[in-house]
Design an enzyme around this catalytic site. Structure first.
Site, PDB file in Angstrom:
ATOM      1  N   HIS A 262       0.862  -1.183   0.000  1.00 44.48           N
ATOM      2  CA  HIS A 262       0.000   0.000   0.000  1.00 44.48           C
ATOM      3  C   HIS A 262       0.898   1.232   0.000  1.00 44.48           C
ATOM      4  O   HIS A 262       1.511   1.554   1.015  1.00 44.48           O
ATOM      5  CB  HIS A 262      -0.903   0.004   1.220  1.00 44.48           C
ATOM      6  CG  HIS A 262      -1.562   1.347   1.437  1.00 44.48           C
ATOM      7  ND1 HIS A 262      -2.487   1.844   0.552  1.00 44.48           N
ATOM      8  CD2 HIS A 262      -1.402   2.286   2.379  1.00 44.48           C
ATOM      9  CE1 HIS A 262      -2.873   3.044   0.964  1.00 44.48           C
ATOM     10  NE2 HIS A 262      -2.214   3.333   2.070  1.00 44.48           N
ATOM     11  N   ASP A 264       1.103   5.118  -0.199  1.00 39.58           N
ATOM     12  CA  ASP A 264       0.356   6.376  -0.157  1.00 39.58           C
ATOM     13  C   ASP A 264       0.830   7.275  -1.291  1.00 39.58           C
ATOM     14  O   ASP A 264       2.025   7.575  -1.397  1.00 39.58           O
ATOM     15  CB  ASP A 264       0.564   7.066   1.192  1.00 39.58           C
ATOM     16  CG  ASP A 264      -0.171   6.359   2.309  1.00 39.58           C
ATOM     17  OD1 ASP A 264      -1.382   6.146   2.161  1.00 39.58           O
ATOM     18  OD2 ASP A 264       0.454   6.011   3.326  1.00 39.58           O
ATOM     19  N   ASP A 374      -6.849   1.477   3.275  1.00 42.03           N
ATOM     20  CA  ASP A 374      -6.463   2.493   4.258  1.00 42.03           C
ATOM     21  C   ASP A 374      -7.369   3.706   4.274  1.00 42.03           C
ATOM     22  O   ASP A 374      -7.082   4.682   4.950  1.00 42.03           O
ATOM     23  CB  ASP A 374      -5.013   2.929   3.977  1.00 42.03           C
ATOM     24  CG  ASP A 374      -4.412   3.755   5.101  1.00 42.03           C
ATOM     25  OD1 ASP A 374      -4.768   3.512   6.264  1.00 42.03           O
ATOM     26  OD2 ASP A 374      -3.600   4.643   4.820  1.00 42.03           O
ATOM     27  N   HIS A 578      -6.325   9.684  -0.133  1.00 35.94           N
ATOM     28  CA  HIS A 578      -6.804   9.707   1.249  1.00 35.94           C
ATOM     29  C   HIS A 578      -5.826  10.286   2.279  1.00 35.94           C
ATOM     30  O   HIS A 578      -6.110  10.235   3.483  1.00 35.94           O
ATOM     31  CB  HIS A 578      -7.276   8.307   1.680  1.00 35.94           C
ATOM     32  CG  HIS A 578      -6.195   7.291   1.766  1.00 35.94           C
ATOM     33  ND1 HIS A 578      -6.108   6.251   0.880  1.00 35.94           N
ATOM     34  CD2 HIS A 578      -5.174   7.121   2.632  1.00 35.94           C
ATOM     35  CE1 HIS A 578      -5.081   5.491   1.190  1.00 35.94           C
ATOM     36  NE2 HIS A 578      -4.489   6.003   2.250  1.00 35.94           N
TER      37      HIS A 578
END
Length: 1008
Positions: A262, A264, A374, A578
Site C-alpha cells: 500500500h 500512499d 487504508d 486519502h
C-alpha cells in the site's frame, strides 16, 4: 514444563540473533563506492548513470533532506567463491524498524536496466548463483535521502515536511557496501526456526503441538555447532523436518496471501517521491515474481501505474510482462485510493471511470473489486457507485482501527442508500502490511468473526505506506505455512480468486446498511481547509466545463476539449487521495495541492468562458448562465437567459438602540444583537421562530484541540469539555449595501469578519465568514442552535443523502460526534424544516438539548467545523486567511436543501450575447438531479447524461434532450451498454424515467 518452555524460547532468540542470522552471510569483501549528489530535484536515469561520481567511504554521512545521490558500486567476485551464491549487500544507513519511512534506492545496471529496489528490509542484490569467480560487479543506485518526518516522539512536529525548512545537513550514514556469500542452507534454517518459534508462541501452553514443536526446536539447537553454523545447519534443519511436515487440521482457517505494498500517493513525502517509491517497489516485485513461482503481487491505484509508464518506462516494461503472466495483478479499479467521504458524486464516479479504463486499455483487465485498505471510512453512497462501474466487491482494513465499537463482521454484504449491495471483506489480520509473522496469522484466526459460516480471509502481505512490498522472507514463511499443523493454511492468490472462493463459500452473509463510519480520524473532515476548498471548487468547475462544452459542441460545433478534461479530471482525482484531501500530509504536499487547484480553476474557467462565448454569440443581450440542475432566477437548469426582474420585496435594515440590527425582507426577519449574534430568525409565512430559545446563532466557538495521537487526523471527544464562545465584537455595523450587517471580532492571535445578508425575496440568511487564523492546536466551530425537535437529520453524500441520529442512545451513535456532509444538512419536524448549506466545509456535529424556556421538549444544534491548527505533519496547518459561505434556510424541505446546496456552489455567470441558450437536456421533476452532461469519452459525439433521484423517494420524470436523438441506451459509469437492461421508453427526444429512491442512472444518447 513452564521453565523448559521459557528456557528454549530464550535460547532460540539468542542463538538466532547472535549466531545463526550472522552466519547467513559468512564471508564478505568490501565494494568500492563513489557518489554523485544531484543538485536540486531528481534527474532522469540516464543523467544519473552518466554523472561522474566522487569517492565516499562506508561510515560517511550523506543525503541532505529530500536529496538524490547516485552511488556507483564496483568490485570483483573472489575466485575462491566459485560455485557459491553471491549477493551485494547495500545498506544505505537503514533503520530496519522503519520500512517505507527512510532512505531508499533503486539499483540499475550500467545499461539502465532496473534490478530491484533497496529498502530497510530488502538490502540484497543477487550477483551470481552460482558464481564462476572473477566476475566484475558494477551497479548504480539511485538513492533518495527522504528524511524521517516523525519527530523525537511519534507525531511530534519537525521541519522536514517542507524543503524550505528541512535544511541541508546529511541525514544518513553509509553502513555497508559489500559482496558476500549467501549460505542458503543457513538462510532456510533461519526461516524454519522463525516460523516454528512464532507458531510455538501462539499455541496454548498446554497444547501437545506446542510441546512437539518445542522439543524439535530444542533438538535443532543442540545439533548446531555454534562455532560452525554453516557446517551444521543442514543437520539442524533435519531435526525440524517432522514438525514442519505435520499437516494442518481439516478445519483450519484458510488465508489468501496477496502480495501488496500500500503506497500512499502522497503523505510524509511529496507526489514526485511517490513516483520513485512506486518504481522501486514495482522493480523489486517484478524481480521477486521471477524468483518465486507461487508468489502473486497486486498493485492498485491506476495513477501509480500511469506514473510508471510515463516516468520509469524501464520498470514499466518488466511490469507489463509480469501482468501478462497473470501474477502482477492490477487491483481496485480506481485512479487513486481516494477518500470516499468528501469527494462529490461525479468525482467518486470518475475515480472508477478513469481507474478501470486505464487497466482495461493497458491490460484488458476488468476489476471486480474496489481496493481501499487504508481509506478513512466509507460513505453510504459508495455501493451503488461500485456497482455502476461494473464491480461488485470491496476490500478494506481500516475499519479495524475504530476505537469505540468493534465491527461485527469480516465478510458481509454492504447495502448503500439506494439498496445496492456489494460483497465486502475486512481482513481479520488487521493490517495491510502483513509480514507473515506467526502472531499476525494467529490473530487473523482468533479475530475472524464469521467462524462457523466461513473460513476464508485475505492477508495483504508486504511493507506498505511508504512502499517496499513483499520480501523473499515473507514468501518463504508463507511456503512453510501452506499446510502446517497449528496454523491457518496460507496460499498465494489474486484478489479475484479470493473473492470468488469467499463468496461461493458464504453466499448469504449478514447485511450492513448505511455508511461504514470509522471511529477515528474524524478531524480529516476539517484539516487543511484550502485543500478542501480547492477540491470543492474544482468539482463544480468541472461540471460547468463539461456542461457548457457539450452544449456548445452539439449546438455550434465548438471543439469539445476531450484531452484537457481528461487531464484535469485526473489531476483533481489524484488530489482526492486519502492523505491529501483529508489534510493529513506534509506542508509540501498541501502547497502543491493548492497550486494544482489554482491551475485547474484557471484552465476550467477558460474552458467555460470559451464554450459560453460560442453559445452566446455576438450581441448585447444580458444573459445569465445557470449550470445548476434546478431553475433559478427564471433561468432553466443548464440554460442561459436574460436575468429575471428583481424581487418587489426588498430587504430592510433597521438599526436598534444598543447596536442591534434587524434585517427583514418580508419572508424572514433576522434580529442581530450588539455582539453580532443572531438572536432571532423568524419565518414570517409560517409564523415560526427558527432558533432555539436563548441560544444565539452565528456563534463562533473555539475549543482546545490536542488529540491523543494523530494530530491532523483526529479530534477526540474530550475536546468538547472546554469551549470559548467568541461573543466579543470589535464592531457591528451596517453593510455598505444597506441590506447587510458586518461583524468583526478578535480572538487570540486571530481575527474574524462576517457579513450577514438577507437577499431580497428569498428565504435564506447568508453568512459569509472570513478568518485570519493564527492559532495553534485549536478547533473553530460555527454554531446554529435550532428550534427543531429531530431524532435524525439528513446529510448529503454521493448521489443522495444519509440519515444520522441526533441522539446518543448507543455507543455507535455516540461515536459519530463528528461526521461528514457535502453541501447540506437538513433537520425537520413534520411540515417544517431547516437546511444549512455550505460552499466548502465538510465536518460538522449535531447535538440535542432540552429547551431553556420552561417548555418540555428538545432543540437541536448544528455546528459546522471551520478550521483546525494541528502541528503534525504540517506545523503551519491552516494558518492564514480563509473564507467560507454558509446559508441558513428556514422552512426548507429536503428539496430546498438539495437545490440550495447546488446554488451556493454554482454561482451564476453573466455575459452578453445574441439571445437565450436552451438547455441541452431538461428534466420535469426537481427530484431527479442531473449531475453530469458531457460528450462520450470515446469521441463518438454521443451525449452522456447522468442523473439520480435526490429526495429519497420514488420519482417519475421525463428527461428531454434538446437535440435530435437517434437512440438512447442505459450505460454504466464507463459509458458501456448495460447488458440485460432494457432501453427506457422514448418518444423522440423525450425519455421516461422511473427511479427508485436515490437510484443512479447513466444514459447515452446517440445523436440524430
Amino acid at each position: 514444563m513452564h521453565d523448559d518452555r521459557s528456557l528454549v524460547e530464550g535460547r532460540l532468540r539468542r542463538v538466532l540473533d547472535e549466531r545463526i542470522r550472522p552466519a547467513v552471510y559468512p564471508e564478505s569483501v568490501p565494494l568500492r563506492v563513489a557518489v554523485w549528489h544531484a543538485p536540486g530535484e531528481p534527474v532522469p536515469v540516464a543523467e544519473g548513470l552518466a554523472a561522474e561520481p566522487g569517492p565516499i567511504e562506508v561510515g560517511a554521512r550523506w543525503g541532505a533532506p529530500w536529496g538524490t545521490s547516485w552511488f556507483r558500486v564496483t568490485g570483483t567476485v573472489p575466485e575462491e567463491w566459485a560455485g557459491r551464491t553471491v549477493e551485494a549487500l547495500l545498506d544505505l544507513g537503514f533503520d530496519e524498524n522503519m520500512p517505507g519511512f527512510q532512505c531508499e534506492g533503486l539499483v540499475y545496471r550500467p545499461d539502465g536496466t532496473p534490478v530491484k529496489g533497496l529498502s530497510p528490509r530488502n538490502q540484497w542484490v543477487r550477483v551470481a548463483a552460482p558464481a564462476a569467480g572473477g566476475e566484475e560487479v558494477r551497479l548504480h543506485v539511485e538513492a533518495a535521502s527522504n528524511p524521517v518526518v516523525f519527530g523525537p516522539r511519534p507525531f511530534a512536529p519537525t521541519p522536514f515536511g517542507d524543503p524550505d525548512t528541512a535544511g541541508r545537513d546529511p541525514q544518513y550514514t553509509l553502513a555497508r557496501m559489500d559482496l558476500a556469500v549467501l549460505d542458503e542452507t543457513v538462510w532456510e534454517l533461519v526461516l524454519d526456526l522463525e516460523v516454528l518459534g512464532e507458531l510455538m508462541a501462539e499455541l496454548p501452553v498446554d497444547a501437545p503441538r506446542r510441546w512437539d514443536v518445542l522439543r524439535a526446536v530444542e533438538r535443532a539447537l543442540d545439533a548446531i555447532d555454534l562455532q560452525d553454523v554453516g557446517g551444521t545447519a543442514a543437520r539442524a534443519r533435519a531435526c525440524l523436518t517432522g514438525v514442519l511436515a505435520a499437516p494442518a487440521v481439516p478445519s483450519a482457517h484458510r488465508i489468501s496471501a496477496v502480495g501488496h505494498a500500500h503506497i500512499d500517493s502522497a503523505w510524509l513525502w511529496p507526489l514526485r517521491e511517490t513516483v520513485r517509491k512506486v518504481a522501486r517497489t514495482a522493480a523489486s516485485m517484478a524481480a521477486l515474481l521471477e524468483d518465486e513461482p507461487d508468489f502473486v503481487f497486486t498493485m492498485s491505484q491506476a495513477q501509480q501505474w500511469a506514473w510508471l509508464k510515463e516516468h520509469r518506462p524501464e520498470v514499466w516494461t518488466r511490469v507489463q510482462q509480469a501482468v501478462a503472466d497473470g501474477r502482477f495483478v492490477p487491483a481496485g479499479g480506481m485512479w487513486v485510493e481516494s477518500d470516499t467521504n468528501m469527494p462529490g458524486s461525479e468525482a467518486m464516479a470518475r475515480q472508477f471511470v478513469h481507474g478501470k479504463r486505464f487497466f482495461l486499455d493497458e491490460f484488458g483487465v476488468e476489476n471486480d473489486e474496489a481496493w481501499l485498505p487504508d481509506t478513512f471510512g466509507f460513505a453510504a453512497g459508495l455501493p451503488q457507485i461500485i456497482r455502476a462501474a461494473g464491480s461488485t466487491r470491496l476490500l478494506t482494513q481500516k475499519i479495524s482501527w475504530s476505537r469505540t465499537n468493534a465491527f461485527p463482521h469480516h465478510t458481509f454484504r454492504w447495502e448503500g442508500i439506494d439498496g445496492t449491495r456489494i460483497f465486502t471483506h475486512f481482513p481479520p489480520v488487521d493490517t495491510y502490511n502483513c509480514s507473515m509473522n506467526g502472531r499476525e496469522i494467529a490473530h487473523a484466526v482468533r479475530n475472524f468473526r464469521d467462524k462457523g459460516a466461513a473460513r476464508h480471509s485475505l492477508a495483504p502481505t508486504g511493507w506498505g505506506d511508504g512502499g517496499g512490498g513483499t520480501t523473499r522472507e515473507m514468501v518463504a514463511k508463507a511456503a512453510r505455512l501452506r499446510d502446517l499443523e497449528g496454523s491457518a493454511r496460507v496460499v498465494w492468490e489474486t484478489p479475484r480468486a479470493f473473492f470468488d472462493r469467499a463468496e461461493a463459500e458464504y453466499p448469504e452473509p449478514p447485511v450492513w446498511v448505511g455508511e461504514l463510519y470509522l471511529e477515528l480520524h474524524r478531524a480529516t473532515l476539517t484539516s487543511q481547509a484550502r485543500t478542501k476548498q480547492g477540491n470543492r471548487r474544482s468539482e463544480h468547475l468541472l461540471r460547468e466545463a463539461e456542461l457548457w462544452a457539450a452544449t456548445a459542441a452539439v449546438r455550434t460545433g465548438h471543439p469539445y476539449p476531450y484531452a484537457e478534461l481528461d487531464r484535469i479530471w485526473k489531476t483533481v482525482l489524484l488530489h482526492q487521495f486519502h492523505d491529501i484531501l483529508p489534510g493529513s500530509s506534509i506542508a509540501w504536499v498541501h502547497r502543491e495541492a493548492a497550486a494544482a487547484h489554482e491551475r485547474v480553476a484557471a484552465e476550467l474557467t477558460a474552458l467555460v468562458e470559451d464554450a459560453q462565448r460560442a453559445l452566446a454569440g455576438e450581441g448585447a443581450v444580458p444573459l445569465v448562465f445557470n449550470a445548476a440542475p434546478h431553475t433559478r432566477s427564471g433561468v432553466p437548469a443548464g440554460a442561459a437567459a436574460p436575468p429575471a426582474e428583481g424581487s418587489t420585496r426588498g430587504t430592510r435594515l433597521t438599526v436598534r438602540t444598543g447596536g442591534g440590527h434587524v434585517l427583514d425582507n418580508g419572508l424572514l426577519r433576522v434580529e442581530i444583537d450588539g455582539r453580532g449574534l443572531v438572536v432571532s430568525l423568524r419565518d414570517l409565512d409560517a409564523d415560526r421562530e427558527t432558533l432555539a430559545p436563548d441560544r444565539p446563532a452565528n456563534l463562533l466557538q473555539l475549543h482546545p484541540d490536542l488529540p491523543n495521537m494523530w494530530d491532523a487526523w483526529d479530534v477526540d471527544a474530550f475536546y468538547r469539555n472546554t469551549v470559548t464562545d467568541l461573543t466579543g465584537a470589535d464592531a457591528v455595523t451596517a453593510g455598505d449595501d444597506g441590506a447587510s450587517v458586518r461583524i468583526t471580532r478578535s480572538f487570540g492571535a486571530s481575527r474574524a469578519a462576517q457579513v450577514l445578508s438577507l437577499p431580497p425575496g428569498e428565504r435564506r440568511l447568508v453568512v459569509d465568514t472570513e478568518v485570519d487564523w493564527h492559532e495553534t492546536e485549536k478547533f473553530l466551530k460555527l454554531a446554529f442552535p435550532l428550534d427543531v425537535r429531530a431524532e435524525r437529520y439528513a446529510s448529503e453524500t454521493q448521489f443522495g443523502h444519509v440519515h444520522r441520529p441526533t441522539h446518543t442512545n448507543t455507543s455507535w451513535e455516540a461515536a459519530k460526534f463528528e461526521a461528514c456532509n457535502h453541501r447540506f444538512v437538513h433537520l425537520a419536524e413534520p411540515g417544517w424544516g431547516v437546511a444549512i448549506v455550505n460552499d466548502s466545509t465538510y465536518g460538522h456535529d449535531v447535538t440535542r438539548t432540552v429547551r431553556s424556556d420552561g417548555d418540555r421538549g428538545t432543540t437541536t444544534t448544528v455546528r459546522v467545523s471551520l478550521l483546525r491548527a494541528p502541528r503534525f505533519p504540517d506545523p503551519a496547518t491552516d494558518q492564514g486567511v480563509h473564507r467560507f459561505r454558509h446559508t441558513l434556510v428556514p422552512g426548507a424541505d429536503i428539496a430546498d436543501a438539495v437545490r440550495e446546496g447546488w446554488r451556493i456552489n454554482l454561482p451564476e455567470r453573466r455575459r452578453t450575447g445574441a439571445g437565450e441558450v436552451a438547455p441541452l437536456v431538461a428534466v420535469d421533476d426537481d427530484a431527479v438531479v442531473v449531475t453530469a452532461v458531457k460528450l462520450a469519452d470515446d469521441g463518438s459525439g454521443d451525449v452522456v447524461v447522468r442523473c439520480h433521484e435526490a429526495h429519497g423517494g420514488r420519482a417519475r420524470a421525463v428527461l428531454t434532450a434538446g437535440f435530435p436523438v437517434a437512440g438512447v441506451a442505459p450505460a454504466d459509469l464507463l459509458e458501456r451498454p448495460l447488458a440485460g437492461t432494457p432501453a427506457p421508453e422514448r418518444d423522440g427526444g423525450r425519455v421516461a424515467l422511473r427511479l427508485r429512491p436515490f437510484e443512479l442512472v447513466t444514459l447515452r444518447f446517440r445523436r440524430g
